[in-house]
Design an enzyme around this catalytic site. Structure first.
Site: not given
Ligand code: 5GP
Length: 179
Positions: A42-43, A98-99, A102, A130, A151-152, A158, A164
């Site tokens: 949803k982000g 994508e938001d 990570d 990141k 963590f943001v 969220d 959000r």
């Molecule tokens: P990845 O699969 O790249 O590890 O993670 C992507 C997803 O992890 C993002 O779409 C988000 O939902 C969540 N995520 C990663 N870092 C953060 C963060 O700092 N804050 C929040 N709220 N969600 C994060």
């Protein structure tokens, strides 16, 4: 949880300015036809809403649900499709919205899923990146901001479904994450 435990990392003004720049670049980069925006729920919804309006060309909007995080602030490493697209992407110029990137696990998985559906092209736009945290390779074509390993929340992001609707992007301090 108190509001004092959130520290602004990126202000609403910074975000809006950068999203407009990205929209202009994206609009200029694609030759013609509708651009198929795939928003990861949803982000990324807030980013999608602003980005789509900053792109001066035809766009199609669709949503996909992928979950890789539970209620905590660290990845479980598990990825699952929670909602599929409504529309076909075959032959389409797809831009995944994508938001935050990570570990890269979510996008790595999604690109594999989408490639099987034979789009004409796939690119990725992520508001936040990141890079220190990457465990899977992902080519992010449009990045809003590179941020440190914190963590943001806010602007769609969220913590356990909260925050959000914050207009800024904030670092959630330890005390709040435990509350
Ligand atoms: P990845 O699969 O790249 O590890 O993670 C992507 C997803 O992890 C993002 O779409 C988000 O939902 C969540 N995520 C990663 N870092 C953060 C963060 O700092 N804050 C929040 N709220 N969600 C994060």
């Amino acid at each position: 949880m108190s509001r004092n435990s959130q520290r602004v990392l990126l202000s609403e003004e910074q975000i809006q300015r950068r999203v407009r720049e990205l929209g202009e670049r994206i609009g200029a980069d694609y030759p013609g036809g509708a651009l198929h925006l795939v928003c990861i729920l949803k982000g990324a919804c807030f980013f999608l809403a602003d980005l789509a309006r900053a792109i001066q060309r035809d766009v199609v909007v669709d949503f996909i649900g992928i979950s890789s995080y539970g209620k905590g602030t660290t990845s479980s490493g598990e990825v699952k499709l929670t909602k599929d697209l409504d529309l076909s992407v075959e032959g389409a110029d797809v831009l995944v919205v994508e938001d935050i990137v990570d570990s890269g696990i979510t996008l790595h998985y999604l690109v594999q899923v989408l490639e099987q559906r034979k789009p004409r092209s796939i690119r990725i736009a992520a508001l936040l990146d990141k890079p220190e945290r990457r465990v899977r390779p992902v080519q992010v074509d449009y990045v809003g901001f590179q941020i440190p390993d914190r963590f943001v929340v806010g602007y769609g992001l969220d913590f356990a479904e909260r925050y959000r609707n914050l207009r800024d992007i904030c670092v959630l301090e330890e005390s709040a994450a435990g509350g």
